[in-house]
Design an enzyme around this catalytic site. Structure first.
Site, PDB file in Angstrom:
ATOM      1  N   THR A  70       0.856  -1.190   0.000  1.00  0.00           N
ATOM      2  CA  THR A  70       0.000   0.000   0.000  1.00  0.00           C
ATOM      3  C   THR A  70       0.896   1.244   0.000  1.00  0.00           C
ATOM      4  O   THR A  70       0.656   2.191  -0.755  1.00  0.00           O
ATOM      5  CB  THR A  70      -0.922  -0.008   1.247  1.00  0.00           C
ATOM      6  OG1 THR A  70      -1.769  -1.145   1.153  1.00  0.00           O
ATOM      7  CG2 THR A  70      -1.759   1.253   1.346  1.00  0.00           C
ATOM      8  N   GLN A 176       0.327  -9.567  -6.659  1.00  0.00           N
ATOM      9  CA  GLN A 176      -0.185 -10.937  -6.866  1.00  0.00           C
ATOM     10  C   GLN A 176       0.586 -11.674  -7.965  1.00  0.00           C
ATOM     11  O   GLN A 176       0.222 -12.794  -8.331  1.00  0.00           O
ATOM     12  CB  GLN A 176      -1.683 -10.901  -7.207  1.00  0.00           C
ATOM     13  CG  GLN A 176      -2.556 -10.274  -6.130  1.00  0.00           C
ATOM     14  CD  GLN A 176      -2.684 -11.112  -4.855  1.00  0.00           C
ATOM     15  OE1 GLN A 176      -2.257 -12.271  -4.799  1.00  0.00           O
ATOM     16  NE2 GLN A 176      -3.254 -10.519  -3.804  1.00  0.00           N
ATOM     17  N   SER A 196       4.764  -7.119  -2.142  1.00  0.00           N
ATOM     18  CA  SER A 196       4.419  -7.255  -0.729  1.00  0.00           C
ATOM     19  C   SER A 196       4.909  -8.602  -0.199  1.00  0.00           C
ATOM     20  O   SER A 196       4.804  -9.621  -0.892  1.00  0.00           O
ATOM     21  CB  SER A 196       2.893  -7.175  -0.582  1.00  0.00           C
ATOM     22  OG  SER A 196       2.532  -7.317   0.767  1.00  0.00           O
ATOM     23  N   CYS A 316      -9.629  -6.544   1.599  1.00  0.00           N
ATOM     24  CA  CYS A 316      -9.718  -5.115   1.902  1.00  0.00           C
ATOM     25  C   CYS A 316     -11.064  -4.540   1.491  1.00  0.00           C
ATOM     26  O   CYS A 316     -11.499  -3.537   2.020  1.00  0.00           O
ATOM     27  CB  CYS A 316      -8.629  -4.347   1.182  1.00  0.00           C
ATOM     28  SG  CYS A 316      -7.017  -5.008   1.518  1.00  0.00           S
TER      29      CYS A 316
END
Ligand code: PLP
Length: 372
Positions: A70, A176, A196, A316
């Site tokens: 993020t 992803q 991430s 989310c």
């Protein structure tokens, strides 16, 4: 427990856990300190940077560690656009952490152009030709959709963008895709790429941003000058080292053939129930299925009572009744309400998938039977 929500997060892998423990107990020194023990920590951070770079195909000095993807996405938007004039082009399938940055830019008066999606979840190329022009300064297109699993051909889309305007700064959210899809960052033609740790067996709260050499992006967090002056703050040593260990472990153990086999098996089992399979044919670890006539939330509860955990769109956004991305591929609110997301990881095997398939089919049939 059969965990099939690996797109939301993953179990921390053993090598990542081991490094967290050993570094926290034995090498807890601040990497900016000047004594020998601290230098050891600094060196370990540089080894971790090299490990991530090796998987991505970049130089180590093109990797900047952040607190999460993020943050990486926020950095890319905020500093990639700063002081540059013109419009920005953003895919409609961005994760909230990029989409909300685009909305923020819009609120500042920037001309933000959202790219429409094909039915399979990929960016519509004709719309890209329509929306990118000589005034475009920034573009962001997600690599693999966290909602549908659709894989965008970033290399091709970057080429189209640069063919129209070679000054565009191109960012891609690779959360992803990193360590899963086989690619070299150089072949994607992007300037920035977000990653991430917790999606591939690392700790939550650690991410990275690839920034292509020569881009000269402005610092995102000012302070003590860590991350070569661009992202200050004492490094999350345990998080970063776990990220590198997890990335190597994930890359070595991710069996794309098995993942496709598990995905294919579920599709084959669910298809006779007249479901809609979303996403591209080359999607791997994410399977988005629309089950007309049911409420996915109830199915999720029924399955969780039996030890099978699945998702409903991204974690989310799971509280939102509507789903922006599923809506952009043309699903109606009713269809969205009946959409589930099954996502696979290293811990899954065919035996689990066979059990899950039976339970999912039974519960769908029960739910449909209850609808009058
Ligand atoms: N981008 C994508 C595509 C994601 O799936 C996620 C997490 O769900 C993020 C960004 C945010 O990552 P993080 O949890 O590291 O902030």
């Amino acid at each position: 427990m059969i965990f099939l929500d690996n797109a939301s997060t993953t179990k921390v892998c053993t090598p990542a856990l081991e490094i967290v423990r050993s570094v926290s107990e034995q090498l807890y020194y601040n990497p900016s300190a000047l004594y020998g023990e601290a230098l050891k920590v600094k060196n370990l951070l540089e080894v971790a940077r090299k490990d991530i770079a090796n998987i991505l195909g970049s130089d180590a000095n093109e990797i900047y560690f952040t607190s999460c993807a993020t943050e990486s996405n926020n950095w890319a938007f905020e500093k990639g656009i700063k002081n540059r004039k013109g419009n920005i082009v953003v895919s409609s399938s961005e994760h909230a952490s990029a989409y909300e940055c685009a909305i923020l830019q819009k609120s500042k008066g920037i001309d933000v152009r959202f790219l429409s999606l094909n039915k399979n979840g990929t960016v519509n190329e004709d719309d890209l030709y329509n929306k990118v022009d000589e005034n475009t300064c920034f573009a962001s297109i997600i690599h693999c959709s966290n909602e549908t699993g659709a894989v965008n051909d970033i290399a091709k889309l970057s080429k189209i963008i640069r063919g129209i305007n070679n000054k565009v700064i191109i960012h891609s959210d690779g959360v992803q895709a990193f360590a899963k899809l086989g690619f070299n960052i150089k072949s994607l033609g992007v300037d920035m790429y977000s990653m991430s740790a917790h999606k591939i067996g690392g700790l939550k709260g650690c991410g990275a941003l690839f920034i292509k050499k020569g881009l000269n992006l402005a610092p995102f967090i000012s302070g003590g000058g860590q991350e070569r002056g661009l992202r200050s703050g004492t490094e999350n040593v345990a998080g970063i080292l776990s990220f590198a260990e997890a990335a190597k472990y994930f890359k070595q153990n991710y069996d794309s053939g098995l993942i496709k086999q598990m995905r294919g098996y579920l599709i084959q089992e669910l298809k006779p129930l007249n479901v809609i399979i979303n996403g591209t044919a080359d999607a791997e670890s994410i399977l988005s299925v629309t089950v007309p006539g049911i409420k996915a939330e109830i199915l999720q509860h029924m399955l969780s009572d039996k030890g099978v955990l699945i998702g409903l769109g991204s974690a989310c956004s799971s509280k939102a009744k509507n789903n922006r991305v599923l809506s952009a591929i043309g699903l109606s609110p009713k269809e969205i309400e009946g959409s589930i997301r099954i996502s696979f990881g290293l811990e899954n095997n065919m035996e689990q998938i066979k059990i899950a398939a039976e339970l999912i089919k039974t519960d769908i049939t029960t739910l449909r039977g209850n609808i009058k």
